[in-house]
Design an enzyme around this catalytic site. Structure first.
Site: not given
Ligand code: NOJ
Length: 565
Positions: A213, A282
């Site tokens: 993430d 991500e």
């Molecule tokens: C990316 C995640 O996909 C999202 O849902 C989240 O709010 C943020 N990162 C913070 O972790």
């Protein structure tokens, strides 16, 4: 479906290189105990559905212990399961059952921040020895009125200052997301080690890897300089107000990705009975950065799959054929050569759904695009049905933190709740998701017609098209075929997958809302016949039907996957 395409029985690629990764948002997938919240046993009970669909890998949004301020992206214990979602036994059962069905499980790893309820944060706030520097703390500045102010102008992604005053420690702490999500300090080797231990813990439990993430937020400049203004917003508390050159995409991010790659590779080498353990990262970042995540200039490998969000961020319902071609090509141009594979993300829990971004008529065409391009496809749960955003969620039912920060007048512009509503299984109460009187987010009212059961029963449905595409993906051509893409006109593009001595597959997509007539003869460049392999639900064409390549008429938003015979 027609059987014109041979299934590829030889294992030409490693398991992850041509997989469809199906993202499950556990809170909304299936509730097994009637509390209105999805859970692990719910997912296990639906693994047959996932297998039947043709999916062989799932990634689960976070299932770890969490106060749920950001619905699991605020973790208070990385080695425990959130009680609402079940127990560790439920998790082990899920993994066993999934593997029994040939489905690999990927977990969401959230390294940038913890919950403020995590033991580490409590210890760090209390300056317990060894934890003092687990997070990013600062005294801040004193203004002319003698009041303490944050050290700089950094904003949180979710609105407002990225600094929060902590009464106990009498310092500010950094949070790039909500104030309940303090940023870990990755410059502290103890933090790096603690996160490695967490990865190893889950790897030893049998997961096939991680989706990492917010990876490009891991490091910030140590000098804490103010960020320059972007000119995009007049509101100093908005994330768009400044350019995030000191809080995002710092060079150290790449070192950490490469560090995790080594950990995964070593684990795979030491545990050769399992699959290659992989990471998907991500980061909404520039192409050159993402290309470096794959492999840097020195040839060091990093992320197996740096998520390619171009279909989410760079094209929409107004894009023309050239925009699509350009976006596909640019990823392939930047992706380093030598064994790397492309990936295409069509949706996720942070962005409007396909039917809402491109229009409900485009669902089949977008799934055709996703499934017949070379490399890995990522599907967000519900996209196989063409689920739609529920944009009419009331302010009172709104739970997403950035939406709540935006306030009652503006929440609809940013809320992620609409794409997170419960999965639509059937036309019973709560779409068959839950027996509760109220679900954590309301169910989209279109569930009476748009649901799995109805789409399985129908002669033609988005689900059936999706299933046919997944079946077709097993073919040698789609696994290994070379790739050529071209705009045939302003509104229609086509691409071809071909293998020497094999037949070719051609996908052709009309992105406009008008009927289009195209001539494909030059593009297919041979005298063979074009025959429909997969058609959308509103198409006048049927699988097996020969097509007039010199004058092919396509309905608005129609996609066709064809074969040359
Ligand atoms: C990316 C995640 O996909 C999202 O849902 C989240 O709010 C943020 N990162 C913070 O972790």
């Amino acid at each position: 479906m027609s059987s014109l395409i041979k299934t590829d029985t030889e294992d030409f690629t490693d398991w992850w290189q041509h997989t469809v990764f199906y993202q499950i948002y556990p809170r909304s997938f299936k509730d097994s105990n009637g509390d209105g919240i999805g859970d692990l046993q719910g997912i296990t009970s639906k693994l047959d559905y996932i297998a039947e669909t043709g999916i062989t890998a799932i990634w689960l949004s976070p299932i770890f212990k969490s106060p749920m301020v950001d619905f699991g992206y605020d973790i208070s214990d990385y080695m425990q399961i959130q009680p609402e979602y079940g127990t560790m036994k439920n998790f082990d059962d899920l993994v066993d059952a999934a593997y029994g069905l040939g489905i690999r499980v990927i977990l969401d790893f959230v390294p940038n921040h913890t919950s403020d309820q995590h033991d580490w944060f409590k210890k760090s706030a209390a300056k317990v020895s060894g934890y003092e520097d687990f997070y990013v703390w600062h005294d801040g500045k004193v203004d002319k009125a003698g009041k303490r102010q944050p050290p700089n102008n950094w904003q949180s992604v979710f609105y407002g200052s990225a600094w929060e005053w902590h009464e106990g420690r009498q310092q500010f702490y950094l949070h790039q997301f909500t104030k309940e999500q303090p940023d870990l300090n990755f410059r502290n080797p103890l933090v790096v080690r603690a996160m490695d231990d967490i990865m190893l813990y889950w790897l030893n439990k049998g997961v096939a890897g991680f989706r990492i993430d917010a990876v490009n937020h891991l490091f910030e400049s140590e000098k804490l300089e103010d960020e320059p203004l972007s000119g995009k917003s007049q509101d100093p508390l908005s994330y768009d107000y400044s350019k995030h050159i000191y809080t995002k995409d710092l060079p150290e991010v790449l070192d950490m990705i490469q560090h995790w790659r080594r950990l995964l590779d070593e684990f795979s080498a030491k545990n050769p009975n399992g699959p290659t353990r992989i990471m998907m990262t991500e980061a909404y970042a520039g192409l050159t950065q993402l290309a470096d995540y794959y492999e840097d200039a020195k040839g060091v490998h990093g992320s197996h799959l740096p998520f390619n969000f171009n279909f989410i961020t760079d094209v929409n319902g107004d894009s023309d054929a050239r925009d699509f071609v350009y976006n596909v090509e640019k990823w392939l141009i930047y992706m380093p050569r030598g064994g790397h594979v492309a990936n295409w993300v069509m949706g996720n829990h942070d962005n409007p759904r396909v039917a809402s971004r491109f229009g409900p008529d485009s669902v089949d065409a977008m799934n055709m695009l996703l499934m017949t391009l070379p490399g890995v496809a990522v599907t967000y749960n519900g996209e196989e049905l063409g689920m739609e955003d529920y944009r009419d969620i009331s302010w009172a039912d709104t739970v997403d933190p950035p939406a709540k920060n935006a306030g009652e007048l503006k929440y609809k512009e940013v809320s992620r709740d609409p794409e997170r509503t419960p999965f639509q299984w059937n036309n019973e109460a709560n779409a068959g998701f839950s027996t509760a009187s109220k679900t954590w987010l309301p169910v989209h009212p279109n569930y009476t017609k748009l649901n799995v059961e109805a789409q399985k029963a129908a002669v033609k449905s988005h689900y059936k098209v999706y299933q046919q595409l997944l079946q077709l993906r097993k073919s040698a051509i789609l696994r290994r075929g070379r790739f050529i893409i071209e705009p045939l006109s302003r509104f229609v593009f086509a691409f071809k997958r071909c293998l020497e001595d094999f037949d070719s597959i051609v996908t052709v997509i009309n992105v406009s809302d008008k009927e289009q007539l195209v001539n494909l003869t030059e593009f297919i460049n041979n005298a063979r016949k074009l025959v429909v392999e997969v058609a959308g639900i509103n198409s006048i064409y049927e699988p097996g039907q020969p097509l007039p390549a010199s004058a092919l008429s396509l309905a608005p938003h129609e996609g066709l996957v064809c074969k040359l015979v």
